[in-house]
Design a protein around this motif. Structure first.
Motif, PDB file in Angstrom:
ATOM      1  N   SER A 237       2.427   6.326  -7.081  1.00 37.18           N
ATOM      2  CA  SER A 237       1.327   7.055  -7.740  1.00 37.18           C
ATOM      3  C   SER A 237       1.564   8.566  -7.702  1.00 37.18           C
ATOM      4  O   SER A 237       1.218   9.290  -8.640  1.00 37.18           O
ATOM      5  N   LYS A 238       2.173   9.058  -6.602  1.00 37.03           N
ATOM      6  CA  LYS A 238       2.373  10.500  -6.429  1.00 37.03           C
ATOM      7  C   LYS A 238       3.724  10.984  -6.948  1.00 37.03           C
ATOM      8  O   LYS A 238       3.962  12.208  -6.979  1.00 37.03           O
TER       9      LYS A 238
ATOM     10  N   ARG B  74       0.832  -1.208   0.000  1.00 37.53           N
ATOM     11  CA  ARG B  74       0.000   0.000   0.000  1.00 37.53           C
ATOM     12  C   ARG B  74       0.864   1.255   0.000  1.00 37.53           C
ATOM     13  O   ARG B  74       0.605   2.198  -0.769  1.00 37.53           O
TER      14      ARG B  74
ATOM     15  N   ASP C  73       1.097   4.034  -3.032  1.00 33.13           N
ATOM     16  CA  ASP C  73       0.808   5.463  -2.852  1.00 33.13           C
ATOM     17  C   ASP C  73       1.986   6.319  -3.298  1.00 33.13           C
ATOM     18  O   ASP C  73       1.808   7.359  -3.951  1.00 33.13           O
TER      19      ASP C  73
END
Length: 567
Positions: free
Chosen positions: A295-296, A288, A292
């Motif tokens: 993705s950023k 997870r 995250d």
């Protein structure tokens, strides 16, 4: 303990001893998958022994829990080598790795701290000025898909990049001849604080640039220089670290994902890009967090930091949500496998340094084993000759008792090797050789007590129970002292001396078993025998003392008649 005089039943004692021997050798031959031979140490069969000394970040003694955890992790790594008979034990604050055979070289690298973490790259700087290609080379994308060629480490740096500040030639504080230990320690701590200065993340670009310039200069990436700053980095602070192959320096943000979130790691060959890679699978939380972050931070670099060194800093091409990723770094096949094994088997809670590494060839080990056997054989032969010359038939009983003692020791060594991993080394062989003398000493005490009783005018038959009653107290006291000395030596000693103390103490205990269950019953059986050969004092080495006892008995006054000496 033997029964009182007149109540001893030698047959029962001998039958009980035979039952013990049968049971032990049944376990030796019919249990376990190993050979019916003792487990030998590397000095007898060849192999590698590596001693790793723990280093605590605060300079104190490492916690016992951390040492045990590190031992367990290193043991899993050692087992991953695939060599039978390996051993990992704690020796004080040291971890001792023993790998038999010729595959022990890998053990020398098993103590790596393997502290893996993932950090975002702020900027990077080449160690030496190199021409920048028009198209940046690909360093590998952290994705299950093949990396593309659109990203490279340090392809673009923010305005605060200290590109002109410091170089690889700028040396980190190193200990020079004549420097005191305190001064060196102070310089190391100063350099460490520069590498992890919070000002590196300051919003003030001038302050950030100045801090980064000092930190870059404090880090020596010269592979020929031992960098004292490796390990024990603070994960909640930024870090300046050397890159793969020491070709670049990186300014990194605090760690956002620890390596403990890795569930599995393996090496493989990427045929599309013709390179060896390390494939990682994350745990649920790690997957997870990694998803995250990717993705950023697409088109930005993420550094895989192992022991404060950047193993790889690929550019993120796209979000990775499946929990699988890949480390690339121009690995060789061996390097990729070693890194995968280190990550797979876990991170160590402590830093270790190799304080000693010993490799013994199989040929030298065989020569040592032969030398030990020859020394033991010579010792036994001398004891046999002495006993036969001095005690004659009783000397034969001594030889039989020593043979029975050896049979017990051999079986126990085999079983201990299987059950607790005990290995017999040269020091242990020395303990066994000395134990020959201790065992023979018990027989000498017993026989000399018999002589004392016979000198008082008693027959051999009546002297046996009385002599044993007096001798067993001396034997117990003597063996108790020997065992206590061996136990204290085992508890306080380190290294091979423990093997010496262990075999010495074990042989002392088995000596009591043989004396009580074999030697004394056999002597009692001979004393009761009706055979003229066995009852002849001369054949027992007791002729002279028997004659002396007879003379003393004849010189005593008859009961009730005082011995009045004529004037």
């Amino acid at each position: 303990m033997a029964a009182p005089a007149g109540h001893l039943r030698p047959g029962r004692y001998l039958a009980f001893f035979a039952l013990i021997v049968v049971a032990l050798y049944a376990l030796v031959f019919f249990t376990g998958s190993g050979k019916p031979t003792p487990k030998l140490g590397i000095d007898l069969q060849g192999g590698t022994r590596v001693t790793l000394s723990a280093r605590n970040p605060d300079g104190g003694d490492p916690p016992r829990e951390s040492l045990e955890q590190a031992r367990s992790i290193i043991e899993r790594r050692v087992n991953g080598i695939g060599v039978g008979g390996t051993e990992v034990v704690l020796d004080g604050s040291n971890v001792v790795i023993t790998v038999p055979g010729e595959q022990g070289d890998q053990a020398k690298t098993l103590g790596k701290t393997a502290k893996l973490g993932f950090r975002k790259v702020v900027t990077s700087q080449p160690v030496t000025p190199v021409p920048q290609p028009s198209t940046p080379p690909t360093s590998g994308a952290p994705s299950s898909a093949p990396p593309s060629s659109s990203g490279a480490p340090g392809a673009s740096a923010p305005p605060s990049s200290p590109a002109n500040g410091g170089s690889g030639a700028a040396g980190a504080p190193q200990q020079q001849p004549g420097d005191s230990d305190e001064q060196t320690k102070k310089e190391i701590e100063e350099a460490r604080s520069l590498r992890q200065n919070p000002d590196l993340m300051s919003t003030d670009q001038a302050k950030q640039a100045a801090a980064a310039e000092k930190a870059f200069a404090a880090l020596n990436c010269d592979p020929k220089v031992s960098d004292p700053l490796v390990g024990n980095d603070l994960t909640d602070k930024p870090l300046v670290a050397c890159g793969d192959k020491n070709t670049a320096k990186y300014l990194l943000e605090p760690e956002f994902l620890p390596g403990t979130e890795i569930s599995d790691a393996s090496s493989g060959y990427d045929t599309q890009n013709s390179q060896w890679v390390v494939n990682l699978n994350f745990k649920s939380d790690g997957s997870r967090i990694w998803g995250d972050f990717t993705s950023k931070n697409t088109q930005k670099q993420a550094a895989f930091v192992l022991d404060t060194q950047v193993v790889s800093a690929p550019t993120i091409q796209s979000a990775i949500l499946g929990g699988q990723t890949q480390i690339t770094g121009r690995f060789s096949q061996a390097e990729a496998k070693d890194l995968a094994d280190v990550l797979k088997y876990g991170s160590l809670p402590l830093s270790f340094e190799s304080s000693d590494a010993t490799t013994v060839s199989a040929t030298l080990g065989l020569a040592s084993l032969q030398a030990g056997l020859i020394a033991g054989g010579i010792g036994l032969l001398i004891v046999f000759i002495y006993c036969l010359f001095y005690y004659r038939l009783l000397g034969v009983l001594t030889i039989l008792s020593l043979v029975f003692a050896f049979s017990l020791v051999y079986a126990v060594l085999v079983l201990l090797g299987r059950w607790i991993g005990y290995t017999l080394d040269l020091a242990g062989v020395a303990g066994l050789i000395i134990a020959i003398g201790i065992t023979a000493d018990s027989f000498v005490i017993y026989f000399e007590r018999l002589k004392d009783e016979i000198r008082e005018g008693r027959t051999f038959r009546s002297a046996v129970p009385r002599g044993w009653s007096r001798a067993q107290r001396t034997i117990l006291a003597s063996d108790a002292v020997s065992f206590l000395a061996a136990a204290i030596l085992y508890l306080l000693a380190v290294g091979d001396v423990k093997g010496f103390a262990f075999t010495l103490g074990m042989s002392t205990v088995l000596d009591l078993v043989v004396v009580y269950l074999v030697t004394h019953p056999l002597v009692a059986m001979i004393s009761r025998s009706k055979s003229k050969f066995l009852s002849n004092p001369k054949n027992l080495g007791l002729g002279a003392v028997q004659q002396l006892g007879t003379e003393r008995k004849a010189a005593r006054p008859a009961p009730g008649r005082p011995n009045v000496k004529e004037a």
